[in-house]
Design an enzyme around this catalytic site. Structure first.
Site, PDB file in Angstrom:
ATOM      1  N   ASP A  46      46.300  69.191  23.089  1.00 31.71           N
ATOM      2  CA  ASP A  46      45.560  69.102  24.346  1.00 31.71           C
ATOM      3  C   ASP A  46      44.593  70.256  24.527  1.00 31.71           C
ATOM      4  O   ASP A  46      43.539  70.098  25.154  1.00 31.71           O
ATOM      5  CB  ASP A  46      46.524  69.081  25.539  1.00 31.71           C
ATOM      6  CG  ASP A  46      47.363  67.819  25.589  1.00 31.71           C
ATOM      7  OD1 ASP A  46      47.209  66.961  24.709  1.00 31.71           O
ATOM      8  OD2 ASP A  46      48.184  67.706  26.519  1.00 31.71           O
ATOM      9  N   HIS A 179      42.923  61.493  27.257  1.00 32.82           N
ATOM     10  CA  HIS A 179      43.285  61.771  25.874  1.00 32.82           C
ATOM     11  C   HIS A 179      43.128  60.505  25.036  1.00 32.82           C
ATOM     12  O   HIS A 179      43.572  59.434  25.405  1.00 32.82           O
ATOM     13  CB  HIS A 179      44.688  62.363  25.747  1.00 32.82           C
ATOM     14  CG  HIS A 179      44.833  63.650  26.510  1.00 32.82           C
ATOM     15  ND1 HIS A 179      46.047  64.245  26.728  1.00 32.82           N
ATOM     16  CD2 HIS A 179      43.908  64.446  27.123  1.00 32.82           C
ATOM     17  CE1 HIS A 179      45.873  65.366  27.435  1.00 32.82           C
ATOM     18  NE2 HIS A 179      44.574  65.498  27.684  1.00 32.82           N
TER      19      HIS A 179
END
Length: 299
Positions: A46, A179
């Protein structure tokens, strides 16, 4: 215990495993613009984007993740001392203006309509992005505008990496994009997994380049398994150790067969409880060094 076992398996497969610092994320912090506590440092994908010999720290978009980089700083400093380039993207203020205070989240239909219009909870007040909204393929990098990555963040990345790398914006039929790696996961040269529930609007770009687009099977994870920040499609959130070895959920037998039909050996590990925290094998890892040559797969 699941992640420790995953690390043991990776070591057995010849991977050097590094772990972030342990930090107490319950401690409250304050900036001139907001107050928050932390989230975790469980998902290095991330926050860290590795492009060639450069490690880029993403600025993030959630206030709870503002200081997440601190868990990785000792590792990054060590890589820097050994010759890596180290870049920190501009840190956003995360002031109220970065977020659409009126963003409706009542129904999936509302969010589908807004996503189709290119409207998300983050605004274009300042650049922000999570590294996990970018997917690498040699000299080409694919990015999506999402709830945590805005166009200013993508443009910063585009200018920063030019001219050696090209950043492409791709989008999906997704009511809540955040994401890219459980939606679109590149698993080898000319080979990509594309989520059938969230089709890519620019898929012809890949087909014209001669890529094989593989549709993964429906996930087998039970409906009652808690997934607080992710979808069942973590089944396709796999980690490619190389072109012929993939780390995959031990319970997802249908995707094992898919990979085996592609000539890729499956390394089966169970991280079902780790999934509940918000990520699969790709999320829980960030490959810093790989062998191979840098290539261009798109003209």
């Amino acid at each position: 215990m699941e992640i420790e076992e995953m690390c043991n398996v990776l070591r057995h497969e010849g991977v050097t495993v590094q772990r972030p610092e342990v930090i107490d994320w319950s401690v409250q912090y304050k900036t001139p613009d907001f107050e928050s506590t932390g989230l975790y440092a469980a998902m290095p994908r991330d926050i860290l984007l590795v492009v060639g010999n450069e490690i880029i720290e993403a600025p993030m978009a959630w206030r709870s993740r503002f200081f997440e980089y601190r868990a990785y700083r000792p590792l990054i400093k060590d890589y820097f001392r050994r010759g890596a380039k180290w870049t920190t993207a501009p840190k956003p203020t995360m002031a109220d203006e970065l977020y659409d205070q009126e963003y409706p989240i009542r129904t999936v239909e509302d969010r589908h309509k807004l996503a189709a219009q290119g409207k998300f909870v983050t605004t274009e007040f300042e650049p922000c992005f999570d590294a996990a909204d970018f997917m690498r393929a040699g000299r080409d990098i694919f990015a999506q505008r999402s709830q945590v990555t805005n166009y200013l963040g993508i443009e910063w990345m585009r200018r920063h990496l030019a001219p050696e790398y090209k950043v492409h914006v791709i989008s999906f039929k997704d009511p809540n994009p955040m994401h890219i790696d459980a939606t679109f996961n590149i698993i080898g040269p000319g080979l990509v997994l594309s989520n059938p529930d969230r089709p890519c609007h620019q898929i012809e770009l890949f087909k014209k380049a001669g890529w094989t687009v593989v549709t993964p099977p429906t996930p087998l994870i039970p409906d009652d398994h808690p997934l607080w920040m992710s979808s069942k499609w973590l089944s396709m959130n796999v980690l490619m150790l190389d072109e012929k070895r993939v780390m995959v959920d031990a319970n997802e037998t249908s995707i094992h067969k898919m990979f085996e039909n592609l000539g890729i050996s499956t390394i089966k590990v169970n991280i079902r409880h780790a999934n509940s925290l918000g990520g699969g094998f790709h999320c829980w890892t960030c490959d810093v060094r790989r062998r191979g040559t840098l290539q261009s797969y798109f003209s």
